[in-house]
Design an enzyme around this catalytic site. Structure first.
Site, short mmCIF file in Angstrom:
data_model
loop_
_atom_site.label_atom_id
_atom_site.label_comp_id
_atom_site.label_asym_id
_atom_site.label_seq_id
_atom_site.Cartn_x
_atom_site.Cartn_y
_atom_site.Cartn_z
N GLU A 225 0.77 -1.27 0.14
CA GLU A 225 0.06 0.07 -0.10
C GLU A 225 0.98 1.37 0.13
OE1 GLU A 225 -3.24 -0.14 -0.20
OE2 GLU A 225 -3.38 -2.24 0.00
N CYS A 259 -2.23 9.58 2.84
CA CYS A 259 -1.63 9.10 1.33
C CYS A 259 -2.62 9.24 0.32
CB CYS A 259 -1.65 7.39 1.73
SG CYS A 259 -3.15 6.92 2.24
#
Ligand code: NAD
Length: 478
Positions: A225, A259
């Site tokens: 990720e 993010c």
């Protein structure tokens, strides 16, 4: 909790026992039959209790690690989604765990086929500092739902939270089931070289490469990720103020250290200045002050603070226009106010590297096709935002670009849907988790085929003869 030779008196796992903890978990995973529904529900319930009982301690530790982070922000963006993920998994788990029947072709009848979702064994989770609770616990929820044993390595940049998590987990879980390992980069490297049955890493693309290299030595499958530059495309038809306030919301939460924050905005050339003003106006409404405002996060550490200030000063000195909310200066406790930039050089750090801070560059475009080409020519981002009420423009953007996920006419919210897989593509990551997709990712999907009353194939030959020839012609003709 069982008395564990490798655990300290309070059950915490000292970091020098990394290998020992791993071996214990691994042996237990090979020795003990897969946990049943009740045991998994119980583990998830225990995790829920751990979070609900320690809400304020969690928010406090995270705020101290940042220098300041709003308790409400931690509650809304970390605690609530973690509890949501637990609730969703507990509600759906019985259905997910049921064997799924699969089709058997006529040629193989009589027979039956199904898949079983089985625990992989020991799952490693490496978490970053920016949402330290959510990004450690949300994969943990999926791993426990899938019946795994889990080792978690939180980020050394959020040390108070890491200590707290280690203590809370050790109070509630046997280290044979869940253990938290604390340490810096060296510990992280050793952690990623353990022969896990799956390793889920959340962090930067650069470190993701190293993690994948280390995992490859053991043929450990990885879910990565990662990050990248997530664009927000404002289409010509969309009200500018509405887009500006959504983008400001997604960008300035946690001071841009998210993010999936919009990294930069693509805006029609003739609307750049108005859009920039609208973003700043929205930021000022949300955060009337910066320096003493507890609602506005500080930058996690000096290195990141300096990196962001340098990036802005470089483009300013090269002639870019910089709008800033408030010059907080060096005494601000590492706070950088919301900043909007336009006219930055394409090769500047701001335009080439993930920003991960409260600075929004604007890139102008002539036509929507140009904006799509701009995105498609770059690394595939983790998130993409498109603002348009025109269905054909939305479809054009979706068809012409690729990203891990998308929110249309808003920011961030696709990540909050337990029913949607969350993950990146290309340099923004591989593999997705959350909800059923996380359960499946951290399970072994085992195929089972059961021969019925007779086995046609074994009757056809060898020795191969007329019957096989007829069967072959019949089966090829369909
Ligand atoms: P990072 O890559 O520096 O660190 C992440 C974790 O990796 C930490 O726990 C660290 O100890 C560990 N680590 C460091 N070096 C390592 C090595 N050589 N081998 C193994 N592990 C190592 O990332 P960060 O600064 O903590 O987080 C910011 C980055 O994470 C940004 O790029 C952001 O986009 C990304 N991110 C992605 C997601 C997502 O869900 N895709 C979520 C949050 C953050």
């Amino acid at each position: 909790m069982s008395q564990d030779a490798e655990a300290t008196a309070d059950g915490a796992v000292p970091d020098h026992d990394l290998d020992a903890v791993f071996q214990r978990q691994r042996q237990a995973s090979r020795r003990i039959a897969a946990s049943d529904l009740e045991a998994r529900q119980e583990s998830l319930g225990r995790l829920r209790g751990m979070v609900t009982d320690n809400r304020s301690a969690i928010a406090e530790a995270i705020s101290q690690d940042f220098g300041n982070r709003s308790r409400d922000e931690t509650d809304m963006l970390e605690v609530v989604p973690t509890l949501g993920a637990i609730r969703y998994a507990r509600r759906k788990l019985a259905g997910w765990m049921k064997p799924q029947r699969r089709h058997v072709d006529l040629a193989f009848q009589p027979a039956s086929a199904w898949v079983r979702h089985e625990p992989l064994g020991v799952v490693g989770i490496i978490a970053p500092w920016n949402y330290p609770l959510l990004l450690a616990l949300s994969p943990l929820v999926d791993a426990l739902a899938a019946g795994n044993r889990v080792m978690v390595k939180p980020s050394e940049l959020a040390p108070r939270f890491a200590d707290l998590l280690q203590r809370l987990i050790a109070e509630r879980f046997d280290p044979e089931q869940v253990a938290v390992v604390i340490g810096g980069v060296e510990a992280a490297q050793r952690f990623s070289s353990l022969p896990f049955d799956h390793l889920l890493f959340t962090g930067s693309t650069a470190v993701g490469r190293k993690v994948m290299q280390a995992a490859a030595e053991n043929l450990t499958p990885v879910t990565l990720e990662l990050g990248g530059k997530s664009p927000a495309i404002v289409c010509p038809d969309y009200p500018l103020d509405k887009a500006a306030s959504s983008i400001a919301f997604g960008k300035f939460l946690n001071a841009g250290q998210t993010c999936i924050a919009p990294d930069y905005a693509l805006v029609p050339n003739d609307k750049i200045a108005a859009f920039a003003e609208a973003v700043m106006a929205s930021a000022r409404r949300a955060y009337p002050a910066i320096a003493g405002n507890d609602d506005y996060s500080a930058i996690i550490g000096d290195r990141h603070y300096q990196r962001l200030r340098d990036a802005v000063e470089t483009v300013r000195s090269e002639g870019a226009t910089v709008l800033s909310h408030e010059d907080t200066g060096a005494d601000s406790g590492r706070k950088i106010g919301p900043t909007v930039v336009f006219g930055a050089a394409p090769e500047s750090l701001l335009m080439t590297e993930e920003i991960f801070g409260p600075v929004l560059p604007i890139v102008g475009y002539d036509s929507l096709d140009d904006a799509i080409r701009y995105v498609a020519a770059r690394d595939r981002p983790l998130a993409l935002y498109c603002f348009s009420d025109d269905k054909s423009a939305q479809a054009k953007v979706l068809d012409g670009t690729m990203s891990g996920g998308v929110t249309l006419n808003g920011t961030l919210l696709h990540v909050a849907q337990d029913s949607l897989p969350f993950g990146g593509v290309g340099t923004s990551g591989m593999g997705a988790y959350h909800g059923f997709d996380g359960f499946r990712r951290l399970s072994h999907v085992r195929s089972v085929y059961k021969v019925g009353a007779f086995n046609v194939f074994e009757r056809l030959g060898p020795p191969w003869g007329k019957l096989a020839g007829m069967a072959s012609r019949l089966l090829s003709r369909r």
